[in-house]
Design an enzyme around this catalytic site. Structure first.
Site, PDB file in Angstrom:
ATOM      1  N   SER A  29      57.497-116.904  18.007  1.00 22.61           N
ATOM      2  CA  SER A  29      58.010-116.853  19.425  1.00 22.61           C
ATOM      3  C   SER A  29      58.032-115.437  19.881  1.00 22.61           C
ATOM      4  CB  SER A  29      59.404-117.662  19.179  1.00 22.61           C
ATOM      5  OG  SER A  29      59.937-117.924  20.371  1.00 22.61           O
ATOM      6  N   ASN A  30      58.771-115.330  20.797  1.00 19.09           N
ATOM      7  CA  ASN A  30      59.057-113.960  21.628  1.00 19.09           C
ATOM      8  C   ASN A  30      60.301-113.744  21.921  1.00 19.09           C
ATOM      9  OD1 ASN A  30      59.084-114.817  24.526  1.00 19.09           O
ATOM     10  ND2 ASN A  30      57.221-115.745  23.680  1.00 19.09           N
TER      11      ASN A  30
END
Ligand code: C5P
Length: 218
Positions: A29-30
């Site tokens: 993810s980020n």
């Protein structure tokens, strides 16, 4: 009197990160906070539009009068966007993971004494590009671009590559993730507009006004 100039319009907004599972406990993810996208959804809804906010997992509350569709992966986000069409405008602020695991491990990937595992990734669909070339393309498609170098040059190229109408570019070297302020440039077919450094809510307000002008030129 409040400006309800977007009454009758349906606007799609994507926001937040996507989360791509690697195994039952791990993911890719980020750092996207969703703040800019949520502020845009709120500002557009305030002008009377029906807003569908398609969001990855974030820690901020849903704006009022906005229909939120919660998703996790890029594939889910794309499916939710297509299911929400037709729309008059689509504003893609989500930080979509460029890749996902080629094969989702059904049990936790074990640490072994030999080599660390190799993660095989495959490319995710590009939601912005897909909407830009869609059979039910919204009249206005807006993308965002977080750049660290040659912000405007890269953004001009990205607008053409993605096929969107406007591209809002921001320099993320200064650490915009999770911040309250943002300095952006808006690129359209006529050129580049540099906006001053302002609160994300003011960027949202200004963008909402521009969207309103797009539909009702004065
Ligand atoms: O190519 P890049 O990720 O920099 O493009 C950013 C823009 O494209 C953003 O508007 C983002 O929401 C959108 N995007 C998307 N789907 C992807 C990758 C990016 O909608 N898979």
């Amino acid at each position: 009197a409040p400006d309800r100039s977007l009454t009758g319009k349906h606007v799609l907004v994507t926001a937040g990160p996507t989360v791509e599972a690697l195994d039952p406990v791990r993911f890719l993810s980020n750092h996207s906070s969703g703040k800019q996208g949520y502020a845009i959804a709120a500002a557009i809804a305030e002008k009377g539009a029906k807003v569908t906010l398609i969001s990855g997992p974030v820690k901020i509350p849903a704006p009022k009068s906005v229909h939120v569709v919660q998703v996790s992966t890029a594939q889910e986000m794309l499916a939710a966007c297509e299911a929400a069409l037709p729309a008059d405008a689509a504003i893609c602020t989500a930080a979509v993971s460029d890749w996902r695991a080629k094969e989702l491990a059904s049990s936790k990937i074990k640490k072994s004494s030999d080599e660390p595992p190799t993660l095989r990734l495959v490319e995710n669909p590009d939601i912005l590009a897909t909407l830009s070339h869609h059979q039910k393309r919204p009249s206005l498609v807006v993308g965002f671009a977080a750049e660290t170098d040659d912000v405007v040059e890269n953004a001009i190229a990205k607008r053409l590559r993605k096929g969107c109408d406007w591209l809002v570019a921001n320099d993320v070297r200064v650490g915009v993730f999770g911040a309250e302020r943002n300095q952006v440039s808006l690129i359209d077919s006529t050129g580049v507009e540099m906006w001053p450094d302002m609160e994300k809510t003011d960027v949202a307000q200004r963008l909402a006004e521009r969207v309103s002008k797009f539909f009702i030129p004065s």
